[in-house]
Design an enzyme around this catalytic site. Structure first.
Site, mmCIF file in Angstrom:
data_model
loop_
_atom_site.group_PDB
_atom_site.id
_atom_site.type_symbol
_atom_site.label_atom_id
_atom_site.label_comp_id
_atom_site.label_asym_id
_atom_site.label_seq_id
_atom_site.Cartn_x
_atom_site.Cartn_y
_atom_site.Cartn_z
ATOM 1 N NE ARG A 118 -3.894 -2.316 1.040
ATOM 2 C CZ ARG A 118 -3.903 -3.509 0.424
ATOM 3 N NH1 ARG A 118 -3.151 -3.707 -0.655
ATOM 4 N NH2 ARG A 118 -4.668 -4.498 0.857
ATOM 5 C CD GLU A 131 -11.664 -11.547 6.370
ATOM 6 O OE1 GLU A 131 -10.975 -11.268 7.365
ATOM 7 O OE2 GLU A 131 -11.575 -10.938 5.293
ATOM 8 C CE LYS A 162 -13.152 -8.317 7.079
ATOM 9 N NZ LYS A 162 -12.313 -7.301 7.683
ATOM 10 C CB SER A 220 -14.076 -3.564 0.671
ATOM 11 O OG SER A 220 -12.714 -3.404 0.961
ATOM 12 N N GLY A 221 -12.763 -6.468 -0.227
ATOM 13 C CA GLY A 221 -12.229 -7.461 -1.163
ATOM 14 C C GLY A 221 -11.720 -6.987 -2.513
ATOM 15 N N GLY A 222 -11.574 -5.671 -2.695
ATOM 16 C CA GLY A 222 -11.120 -5.168 -3.993
ATOM 17 C C GLY A 222 -12.205 -4.397 -4.737
ATOM 18 N NE ARG A 270 -8.177 -4.741 -0.474
ATOM 19 C CZ ARG A 270 -8.278 -5.880 -1.154
ATOM 20 N NH1 ARG A 270 -7.764 -5.963 -2.377
ATOM 21 N NH2 ARG A 270 -8.885 -6.922 -0.639
HETATM 22 P P1 13P Z 1 -10.582 -5.429 2.487
HETATM 23 O O1 13P Z 1 -11.822 -4.691 2.879
HETATM 24 O O2 13P Z 1 -9.525 -4.563 1.877
HETATM 25 O O3 13P Z 1 -10.886 -6.670 1.696
HETATM 26 O O4 13P Z 1 -9.900 -5.920 3.834
HETATM 27 C C1 13P Z 1 -10.689 -6.431 4.830
HETATM 28 C C2 13P Z 1 -9.943 -7.453 5.559
HETATM 29 O O5 13P Z 1 -9.838 -7.390 6.765
HETATM 30 C C3 13P Z 1 -9.382 -8.572 4.797
HETATM 31 O O6 13P Z 1 -8.974 -9.575 5.668
#
Ligand code: 13P
Length: 340
Positions: free
Chosen positions: A33, A177, A219, A261-263, A292
């Site tokens: 990042r 998650e 999550k 959010s995953g991208g 992100r």
């Molecule tokens: P993102 O929202 O960037 O996907 O990250 C969340 C997260 O904690 C991934 O493990």
């Protein structure tokens, strides 16, 4: 198990108008990042950036908890307050990522198993003393030709369940998650099929491991088309498919679901969440646990420049506020400020 303590933590994490800031990037991820803003990833730069995020004026209005990485849990603000203590004093629960990453799964090319169970009981006891109220463990499932295999899904679900049980024993609420990645060219239908299978397996294992469902936060990924899919599913289809999947798989005993959010872009992630909440009433609170999608604008507004510290904070606050609105179904794309 102190079920009262666990329920109270989870209820606070998914309280109305609020969601979670995922700031638990490992050193290698935060380095990537920082590369995007051409900033060297030193201990001090990482500390300053995390201080920017956590000391954002008004953040706690929309942010209920912050997931930290081990290094950050032990760092301090410039005034010498430990980050977990600072967050707690400002109405945000400190959390900790406890997995040690997704590693290649032997015998299953292209698939991973998340590690970190060895010694976890002892680490959780230390994290509890350092102030962590909740934890996170991320399992990663990739979609591709012939994958995911049933074995990889089972192995990851079993690890998530063992992690969740250990957390609850330690008085730490587990964020569970299982992330189905959005990389690749798959359709939204394929994402729905895989996400349904993954969540079904995860809840079987949580139940078999005697995890207290009222004391977890799920999550998950949203059900979206793959990034390289020629036909990108529209926001209302994403909301519909995600809600259908969650209603089929997630018991209503689970108090809250906080998406990764995953991208997705920041605006997509906010819009999808808002559309789902606007389609309520739902059996669980539905909110965000974005990394992100919450940080992207803040990171670029700051750009590593001391003079832009406040600009970075304003960008985080603006994004957190819009996601707070999305968590009650009240966000509109017209609320986005025009690009500078
Ligand atoms: P993102 O929202 O960037 O996907 O990250 C969340 C997260 O904690 C991934 O493990």
């Amino acid at each position: 198990m102190n079920t009262q303590e666990l329920s109270a933590t989870v209820q606070a994490l998914v309280a109305k108008n609020r969601g979670i800031l995922a700031a638990d990037e490992s050193t290698s991820t935060i380095t990537k990042r920082f590369n995007s803003i051409k900033l060297e990833s030193t201990d001090e730069n990482r500390r300053v950036y995390r201080e920017l995020l956590f000391t954002t004026p008004g953040a706690s209005e929309y942010i209920s908890g912050v997931i930290l990485f081990d290094e950050t849990l032990r760092q301090k603000t410039k005034d010498g307050t430990s980050f977990p203590a600072y967050l707690a004093q400002h109405g945000m629960l400190p959390g900790i990522k406890v997995d040690t990453g997704a590693k290649a799964l032997a015998g299953f090319p292209g698939e991973t198993i998340t590690e970190g169970l060895d010694g976890l009981r002892e680490r959780l006891a230390e994290y509890y003393k350092l102030g962590a109220k909740f934890a996170k463990w991320r399992a990663v499932i990739d979609i591709g030709s012939g994958i995911p295999s049933a074995y990889a899904v089972e192995a990851n679900a079993a690890a998530l369940a063992r992690y969740a049980a250990l957390c609850q024993e330690a008085g730490i609420a587990p964020i569970v998650e299982p992330e189905v990645l959005m990389d690749g060219g798959h359709t939204i239908e394929r994402c729905e099929e895989v996400t349904t299978a993954v969540l079904g397996t995860v809840f079987e294992h949580l139940s078999a491991a005697r995890v207290y469902l009222e004391g977890i936060v799920l999550k998950p990924n949203m059900v979206v088309s793959g990034k390289k899919c020629a036909q990108k599913a529209a926001p209302d289809r994403v909301a519909e498919a995600t809600l259908r999947t969650l209603k089929r798989c997630v018991p209503s005993a689970v108090p809250g679901i906080a998406f990764l959010s995953g991208g997705q872009s920041p605006t997509e992630a906010t819009l999808h969440l808002s559309l789902m909440n606007a389609a309520g009433p739902l059996p669980w609170a539905l909110t965000f646990s974005y990394g992100r999608a919450l940080q992207e604008n803040a990171l670029s507004a700051w750009g590593g420049k001391p003079a832009a510290f406040g600009k970075g904070q304003q960008a985080l606050f603006a994004r957190a506020k819009l996601n707070g609105l999305a968590s009650i179904g009240a966000y509109k794309t017209s609320m986005e400020s025009p690009a500078p």
